[in-house]
Design an enzyme around this catalytic site. Structure first.
Site, PDB file in Angstrom:
ATOM      1  N   ASN A  40      21.939  53.603  53.277  1.00 30.40           N
ATOM      2  CA  ASN A  40      20.771  54.038  52.520  1.00 30.40           C
ATOM      3  C   ASN A  40      21.192  54.565  51.153  1.00 30.40           C
ATOM      4  O   ASN A  40      22.234  55.211  51.003  1.00 30.40           O
ATOM      5  CB  ASN A  40      19.919  55.057  53.293  1.00 30.40           C
ATOM      6  N   GLU A  42      19.479  56.674  48.203  1.00 31.23           N
ATOM      7  CA  GLU A  42      18.298  57.473  47.848  1.00 31.23           C
ATOM      8  C   GLU A  42      18.154  57.586  46.335  1.00 31.23           C
ATOM      9  O   GLU A  42      19.033  57.184  45.573  1.00 31.23           O
ATOM     10  CB  GLU A  42      18.392  58.846  48.519  1.00 31.23           C
ATOM     11  N   CYS A  51      16.488  51.712  52.308  1.00 26.11           N
ATOM     12  CA  CYS A  51      17.133  51.919  53.608  1.00 26.11           C
ATOM     13  C   CYS A  51      18.362  51.026  53.783  1.00 26.11           C
ATOM     14  O   CYS A  51      18.475  49.963  53.156  1.00 26.11           O
ATOM     15  CB  CYS A  51      16.160  51.604  54.743  1.00 26.11           C
ATOM     16  N   GLU A  53      19.182  49.069  56.233  1.00 25.17           N
ATOM     17  CA  GLU A  53      18.904  47.720  56.752  1.00 25.17           C
ATOM     18  C   GLU A  53      18.516  46.770  55.625  1.00 25.17           C
ATOM     19  O   GLU A  53      18.965  45.629  55.560  1.00 25.17           O
ATOM     20  CB  GLU A  53      17.759  47.757  57.769  1.00 25.17           C
TER      21      GLU A  53
HETATM   22  N1  THU Z   1      16.535  55.380  56.524  1.00 22.83           N
HETATM   23  C1  THU Z   1      17.251  54.214  56.661  1.00 22.83           C
HETATM   24  O1  THU Z   1      18.194  53.961  55.890  1.00 22.83           O
HETATM   25  N2  THU Z   1      16.887  53.356  57.649  1.00 22.83           N
HETATM   26  C2  THU Z   1      15.893  53.583  58.542  1.00 22.83           C
HETATM   27  O2  THU Z   1      15.551  52.690  59.314  1.00 22.83           O
HETATM   28  C3  THU Z   1      15.242  54.898  58.591  1.00 22.83           C
HETATM   29  C4  THU Z   1      15.391  55.716  57.354  1.00 22.83           C
HETATM   30  C5  THU Z   1      16.924  56.317  55.476  1.00 22.83           C
HETATM   31  C6  THU Z   1      15.959  56.427  54.327  1.00 22.83           C
HETATM   32  C7  THU Z   1      16.252  57.821  53.810  1.00 22.83           C
HETATM   33  O3  THU Z   1      17.323  57.748  52.890  1.00 22.83           O
HETATM   34  C8  THU Z   1      16.710  58.593  55.038  1.00 22.83           C
HETATM   35  O4  THU Z   1      17.024  57.626  56.019  1.00 22.83           O
HETATM   36  C9  THU Z   1      15.657  59.545  55.594  1.00 22.83           C
HETATM   37  O5  THU Z   1      14.457  58.898  55.812  1.00 22.83           O
END
Ligand code: THU
Length: 127
Positions: A40, A42, A51, A53
């Site tokens: 992820n 941000e 995210c 994925e």
């Molecule tokens: N996040 C992911 O990378 N994948 C997911 O399927 C769920 C959420 C990340 C997004 C954000 O940076 C952090 O987790 C909190 O939501």
């Protein structure tokens, strides 16, 4: 642990998550056995966060890969973390009914399929 799960846990180490402190890693295996990882990433605007994925999928697609077998997802939490709604849409569209392997740092593992995580999808067939 499934070898792809280990790669997802390792990818999680690259997470840029200063706001949520919730690190996620993904490892997407293609039909030829190649692995495309993601974490992820941000953003201070929050809404531009991507995210793990989706990072893995767009990395693979941008390199010309189109057929996939499975994805492993690893998060910091003890509770296994399935893909969010936006990632389910993207995974379905680019990867179809692949296997989804959830892992955590303790080594717990759960395997499911995209068709069960994302029933009755809106996709190219809907247009
Ligand atoms: N996040 C992911 O990378 N994948 C997911 O399927 C769920 C959420 C990340 C997004 C954000 O940076 C952090 O987790 C909190 O939501």
């Amino acid at each position: 642990m499934h070898p792809l799960g280990k790669l997802a846990l390792a990818a999680r180490e690259h997470a840029y998550a200063p706001f949520s402190k919730f690190r996620v890693g993904a490892a997407l295996e293609d039909d030829a056995g190649g692995v495309h990882t993601g974490c992820n990433v941000e953003n201070a605007s929050y809404g531009l966060t991507i995210c793990a994925e989706r990072v893995a999928v767009v990395k693979a697609i941008s390199e010309g890969v189109r057929q996939f077998r499975r994805i492993a997802v690893a998060a910091d939490a003890d509770r296994l973390t399935p893909p969010c709604g936006a990632c389910r849409q993207i995974l379905w569209e680019f990867c179809g009914d692949i296997e989804v392997i959830l892992v955590n740092p303790r080594g717990d593992t759960e395997t499911m399929r995209m068709k069960d995580l994302f029933p009755r999808p809106f996709d190219a067939h809907s247009l």
